[in-house]
Scaffold this motif. Structure first.
Motif, short mmCIF file in Angstrom:
data_model
loop_
_atom_site.label_atom_id
_atom_site.label_comp_id
_atom_site.label_asym_id
_atom_site.label_seq_id
_atom_site.Cartn_x
_atom_site.Cartn_y
_atom_site.Cartn_z
N TYR A 64 0.85 -1.19 0.00
CA TYR A 64 0.00 0.00 0.00
C TYR A 64 0.88 1.24 0.00
O TYR A 64 2.01 1.19 0.48
CB TYR A 64 -0.90 0.03 1.24
CG TYR A 64 -1.98 -1.00 1.24
CD1 TYR A 64 -3.21 -0.72 0.68
CD2 TYR A 64 -1.78 -2.25 1.79
CE1 TYR A 64 -4.22 -1.67 0.66
CE2 TYR A 64 -2.77 -3.20 1.79
CZ TYR A 64 -3.99 -2.91 1.22
OH TYR A 64 -4.98 -3.85 1.21
N VAL A 65 0.34 2.32 -0.52
CA VAL A 65 1.02 3.61 -0.48
C VAL A 65 0.02 4.65 0.01
O VAL A 65 -1.19 4.47 -0.13
CB VAL A 65 1.59 4.02 -1.86
CG1 VAL A 65 2.68 3.06 -2.30
CG2 VAL A 65 0.50 4.09 -2.91
N PRO A 66 0.50 5.74 0.61
CA PRO A 66 -0.42 6.80 1.06
C PRO A 66 -1.20 7.38 -0.11
O PRO A 66 -0.70 7.47 -1.22
CB PRO A 66 0.52 7.85 1.65
CG PRO A 66 1.79 7.15 1.93
CD PRO A 66 1.89 6.04 0.92
N SER A 67 -2.44 7.78 0.17
CA SER A 67 -3.28 8.36 -0.87
C SER A 67 -4.05 9.55 -0.31
O SER A 67 -4.52 9.52 0.83
CB SER A 67 -4.27 7.33 -1.39
OG SER A 67 -5.18 7.94 -2.29
N ALA A 68 -4.18 10.57 -1.13
CA ALA A 68 -5.00 11.72 -0.77
C ALA A 68 -6.46 11.46 -1.11
O ALA A 68 -7.35 12.18 -0.67
CB ALA A 68 -4.51 12.96 -1.51
N ASN A 69 -6.71 10.41 -1.90
CA ASN A 69 -8.06 10.08 -2.34
C ASN A 69 -8.70 9.13 -1.32
O ASN A 69 -8.32 7.96 -1.25
CB ASN A 69 -8.01 9.45 -3.73
CG ASN A 69 -9.37 9.31 -4.35
OD1 ASN A 69 -10.38 9.40 -3.68
ND2 ASN A 69 -9.38 9.09 -5.64
N ARG A 70 -9.66 9.61 -0.56
CA ARG A 70 -10.25 8.82 0.52
C ARG A 70 -11.02 7.59 0.03
O ARG A 70 -11.18 6.64 0.78
CB ARG A 70 -11.19 9.69 1.35
CG ARG A 70 -10.47 10.77 2.07
CD ARG A 70 -11.38 11.61 2.91
NE ARG A 70 -12.79 11.40 2.61
CZ ARG A 70 -13.78 12.03 3.17
NH1 ARG A 70 -13.52 12.94 4.07
NH2 ARG A 70 -15.04 11.79 2.85
N CYS A 71 -11.50 7.59 -1.20
CA CYS A 71 -12.32 6.46 -1.65
C CYS A 71 -11.48 5.30 -2.19
O CYS A 71 -12.00 4.26 -2.51
CB CYS A 71 -13.33 6.91 -2.71
SG CYS A 71 -12.63 7.18 -4.34
N CYS A 72 -10.17 5.50 -2.27
CA CYS A 72 -9.31 4.46 -2.86
C CYS A 72 -8.45 3.80 -1.80
O CYS A 72 -8.05 4.43 -0.82
CB CYS A 72 -8.44 5.07 -3.94
SG CYS A 72 -9.38 5.74 -5.30
N HIS A 73 -8.14 2.56 -2.02
CA HIS A 73 -7.31 1.79 -1.09
C HIS A 73 -5.83 2.09 -1.25
O HIS A 73 -5.06 1.79 -0.36
CB HIS A 73 -7.53 0.29 -1.30
CG HIS A 73 -8.93 -0.14 -1.10
ND1 HIS A 73 -9.56 -0.05 0.11
CD2 HIS A 73 -9.83 -0.65 -1.96
CE1 HIS A 73 -10.79 -0.51 0.00
NE2 HIS A 73 -10.98 -0.88 -1.25
N SER A 74 -5.42 2.63 -2.38
CA SER A 74 -4.01 2.89 -2.67
C SER A 74 -3.18 1.62 -2.64
O SER A 74 -2.05 1.59 -2.18
CB SER A 74 -3.43 3.93 -1.72
OG SER A 74 -4.09 5.14 -1.88
#
Length: 88
Positions: A64-74
């Motif tokens: 996993y990687v950090p994401s600014a998109n809350r709806c995605c799991h990244s």
């Protein structure tokens, strides 16, 4: 949007994702960045397509990687077998 147009958008995203994976691990969100989504298409519609690639053992999760998109799991994916994925 018609079902046919929706299928075309999903196929375009699949091709872009698989091509990007040929360069190494990536998230689906990063791979399709810049792809124009028609009005009324929620990006979550692609989840089933990514899940199918995983079930077919074309891709596998590698972290996993950090994401600014809350709806995605990244979730970070890598290509397992590009001979049947349709990336070309």
């Amino acid at each position: 949007m018609s079902n046919q147009n929706r299928r075309l958008v999903i196929l375009a995203a699949r091709r872009r994702f698989l091509r990007r994976l040929q360069d190494g691990p990536t998230t689906f969100t990063d791979a399709i960045r810049g792809l124009s989504l028609p009005d009324g298409v929620d990006g979550r519609v692609f989840g089933a397509m990514v899940a199918q690639l995983h079930r077919d053992r074309i891709i596998r999760p590698v972290g996993y990687v950090p994401s600014a998109n809350r709806c995605c799991h990244s979730r970070l994916w890598e290509l397992v077998d590009d001979s049947i994925g349709g990336a070309k």
